[in-house]
Design a protein around this motif. Structure first.
Motif, short mmCIF file in Angstrom:
data_model
loop_
_atom_site.label_atom_id
_atom_site.label_comp_id
_atom_site.label_asym_id
_atom_site.label_seq_id
_atom_site.Cartn_x
_atom_site.Cartn_y
_atom_site.Cartn_z
N VAL A 95 -0.17 -22.58 15.27
CA VAL A 95 -0.37 -21.94 16.58
C VAL A 95 -1.40 -22.73 17.39
O VAL A 95 -2.41 -23.19 16.84
CB VAL A 95 -0.84 -20.47 16.41
CG1 VAL A 95 -1.13 -19.81 17.75
CG2 VAL A 95 0.20 -19.68 15.62
N ARG A 96 -1.17 -22.85 18.69
CA ARG A 96 -2.18 -23.38 19.60
C ARG A 96 -3.07 -22.21 19.98
O ARG A 96 -2.62 -21.26 20.61
CB ARG A 96 -1.53 -23.97 20.85
CG ARG A 96 -2.52 -24.43 21.89
CD ARG A 96 -1.81 -24.91 23.14
NE ARG A 96 -2.76 -25.24 24.18
CZ ARG A 96 -2.46 -25.33 25.47
NH1 ARG A 96 -1.22 -25.10 25.87
NH2 ARG A 96 -3.39 -25.63 26.35
N VAL A 97 -4.32 -22.26 19.56
CA VAL A 97 -5.26 -21.16 19.79
C VAL A 97 -6.21 -21.55 20.92
O VAL A 97 -6.88 -22.59 20.82
CB VAL A 97 -6.05 -20.83 18.50
CG1 VAL A 97 -6.99 -19.64 18.73
CG2 VAL A 97 -5.10 -20.54 17.34
N ILE A 98 -6.24 -20.73 21.98
CA ILE A 98 -7.13 -21.02 23.12
C ILE A 98 -8.13 -19.87 23.25
O ILE A 98 -7.74 -18.73 23.49
CB ILE A 98 -6.35 -21.13 24.45
CG1 ILE A 98 -5.12 -22.03 24.29
CG2 ILE A 98 -7.26 -21.64 25.56
CD1 ILE A 98 -4.23 -22.06 25.54
N LEU A 99 -9.41 -20.17 23.06
CA LEU A 99 -10.44 -19.13 23.10
C LEU A 99 -11.38 -19.40 24.26
O LEU A 99 -11.80 -20.54 24.48
CB LEU A 99 -11.25 -19.14 21.80
CG LEU A 99 -10.44 -19.06 20.50
CD1 LEU A 99 -11.40 -19.07 19.30
CD2 LEU A 99 -9.57 -17.81 20.47
N ALA A 100 -11.74 -18.34 25.00
CA ALA A 100 -12.71 -18.50 26.09
C ALA A 100 -13.82 -17.49 25.88
O ALA A 100 -13.57 -16.34 25.49
CB ALA A 100 -12.03 -18.27 27.45
N GLY A 101 -15.06 -17.90 26.12
CA GLY A 101 -16.17 -16.95 25.95
C GLY A 101 -17.51 -17.56 26.33
O GLY A 101 -17.62 -18.76 26.61
N LEU A 102 -18.51 -16.71 26.32
CA LEU A 102 -19.89 -17.13 26.62
C LEU A 102 -20.46 -17.86 25.40
O LEU A 102 -20.44 -17.31 24.30
CB LEU A 102 -20.77 -15.90 26.89
CG LEU A 102 -20.45 -15.09 28.14
CD1 LEU A 102 -21.19 -13.75 28.10
CD2 LEU A 102 -20.87 -15.88 29.39
N ASP A 103 -20.97 -19.06 25.59
CA ASP A 103 -21.62 -19.75 24.48
C ASP A 103 -23.01 -19.16 24.21
O ASP A 103 -23.48 -19.13 23.09
CB ASP A 103 -21.71 -21.27 24.73
CG ASP A 103 -22.13 -21.64 26.15
OD1 ASP A 103 -22.34 -20.74 26.98
OD2 ASP A 103 -22.26 -22.84 26.41
N LEU A 104 -23.67 -18.67 25.30
CA LEU A 104 -25.03 -18.15 25.19
C LEU A 104 -25.11 -16.71 25.70
O LEU A 104 -24.42 -16.36 26.66
CB LEU A 104 -25.98 -19.02 26.04
CG LEU A 104 -26.03 -20.51 25.71
CD1 LEU A 104 -26.89 -21.25 26.73
CD2 LEU A 104 -26.55 -20.74 24.30
N ASP A 105 -26.00 -15.91 25.11
CA ASP A 105 -26.21 -14.56 25.63
C ASP A 105 -27.24 -14.61 26.76
O ASP A 105 -27.67 -15.71 27.17
CB ASP A 105 -26.62 -13.59 24.49
CG ASP A 105 -27.96 -13.94 23.86
OD1 ASP A 105 -28.74 -14.71 24.45
OD2 ASP A 105 -28.24 -13.43 22.76
N PHE A 106 -27.66 -13.45 27.28
CA PHE A 106 -28.56 -13.44 28.44
C PHE A 106 -29.93 -14.03 28.13
O PHE A 106 -30.69 -14.39 29.03
CB PHE A 106 -28.69 -12.03 29.03
CG PHE A 106 -29.52 -11.09 28.20
CD1 PHE A 106 -30.89 -10.95 28.45
CD2 PHE A 106 -28.96 -10.34 27.17
CE1 PHE A 106 -31.67 -10.09 27.68
CE2 PHE A 106 -29.73 -9.47 26.41
CZ PHE A 106 -31.09 -9.35 26.66
N ARG A 107 -30.26 -14.16 26.84
CA ARG A 107 -31.54 -14.78 26.45
C ARG A 107 -31.39 -16.28 26.25
O ARG A 107 -32.33 -16.94 25.80
CB ARG A 107 -32.02 -14.20 25.12
CG ARG A 107 -32.07 -12.71 25.08
CD ARG A 107 -31.97 -12.29 23.62
NE ARG A 107 -32.16 -10.88 23.52
CZ ARG A 107 -31.60 -10.11 22.60
NH1 ARG A 107 -30.83 -10.66 21.67
NH2 ARG A 107 -31.81 -8.84 22.58
N ALA A 108 -30.18 -16.79 26.46
CA ALA A 108 -29.84 -18.20 26.21
C ALA A 108 -29.87 -18.52 24.71
O ALA A 108 -30.18 -19.63 24.31
CB ALA A 108 -30.71 -19.16 27.00
N GLU A 109 -29.53 -17.51 23.90
CA GLU A 109 -29.38 -17.70 22.45
C GLU A 109 -27.87 -17.79 22.15
O GLU A 109 -27.09 -17.12 22.81
CB GLU A 109 -29.94 -16.50 21.68
CG GLU A 109 -31.42 -16.24 21.88
CD GLU A 109 -32.28 -17.22 21.12
OE1 GLU A 109 -31.79 -17.84 20.16
OE2 GLU A 109 -33.45 -17.39 21.52
N PRO A 110 -27.48 -18.59 21.14
CA PRO A 110 -26.05 -18.68 20.79
C PRO A 110 -25.46 -17.29 20.55
O PRO A 110 -26.09 -16.44 19.94
CB PRO A 110 -26.06 -19.51 19.50
CG PRO A 110 -27.29 -20.35 19.62
CD PRO A 110 -28.31 -19.49 20.33
#
Ligand code: ADP
Length: 202
Positions: free
Chosen positions: A120-135
């Motif tokens: 399957v070609r898996v395409i994921l989108a999301g925030l790399d960092l939270d509001f504190r700029a932590e992973p």
């Protein structure tokens, strides 16, 4: 060549809020649909276990998506266990997309890798960092294991520089490091900010 190429792989699209992650996911998914590929898009549900929904960008484009509460629901849906047709196993889609993938737990890493291994070609989108700029949650694992990573930037609302971070504001003031991620009844908002203008109060 000893066996034909299955095409399975993992693509991850990350960046702060307003960087165009949903737009990019929608763009990739729309192209797959035009190519007559079988596509299934998921996103996290905040309430019901399953419901038909859509991934929409801030600019207004959208594609159909199934909102699910847990990674296990994605698994169940893909295996056809929620269908009452007596079909044991459905063929997997050619493409599986997930938006806001940072909200799922680390079980999403295993699922993504399994699907990619199955072709399957898996395409994921999301925030790399939270509001504190932590992973954010499962993102480090997904980024490390992806075949392809696209890091998008937004525009800093203070200076116009490329923004890599999401500024959380509570009642117009920068949020504190320890503020709970979900605040009931608070006047909350988010802005895209660059490294210099991103603020987290102690
Ligand atoms: P994401 O999924 O990363 O939050 P979207 O794809 O939903 O982003 O929305 C991106 C769109 O948001 C941009 O194309 C633009 O129209 C709009 N936008 C609003 N504020 C900003 C900003 N500060 N920087 C960049 N784009 C912004």
């Amino acid at each position: 060549l000893r066996s034909p190429y299955s095409g399975g792989h993992l693509e991850v699209v990350v960046g702060p809020m307003f960087s165009g992650k949903s737009e990019e996911l929608i763009r990739r998914v729309t192209r797959a649909v035009i190519a007559r590929q079988n596509v299934q898009v998921f996103k996290p549900a905040l309430d019901d276990r399953y419901h038909a929904s859509a991934v929409a960008s801030h600019a207004g484009r959208s594609v159909q998506a199934l909102a699910v509460r847990h990674v296990a629901d994605i698994r169940e849906h893909l295996s056809g266990a929620d269908r009452l047709l007596g079909v044991d196993r459905l063929p997997l889609p050619d493409v599986v997309g997930i938006d806001e993938v940072q909200f799922f737990d680390t079980a999403v890493v295993e699922l993504a890798l399994e699907l990619a291994d199955l072709g399957v070609r898996v395409i994921l989108a999301g925030l790399d960092l939270d509001f504190r700029a932590e992973p954010f949650g499962p993102m480090p694992q997904l980024l490390a294991r992806a075949e392809s990573v696209e890091k998008l930037t937004a525009i800093c609302t203070v200076c116009g520089a490329p923004a890599t971070r999401s500024q959380r504001l509570i009642g117009g003031q920068p949020a504190r490091f320890d503020d709970p991620v979900v605040l009931v009844g608070a006047q909350e908002s988010y802005e895209a900010r660059c490294r210099v203008h991103h603020e987290v109060l102690e």
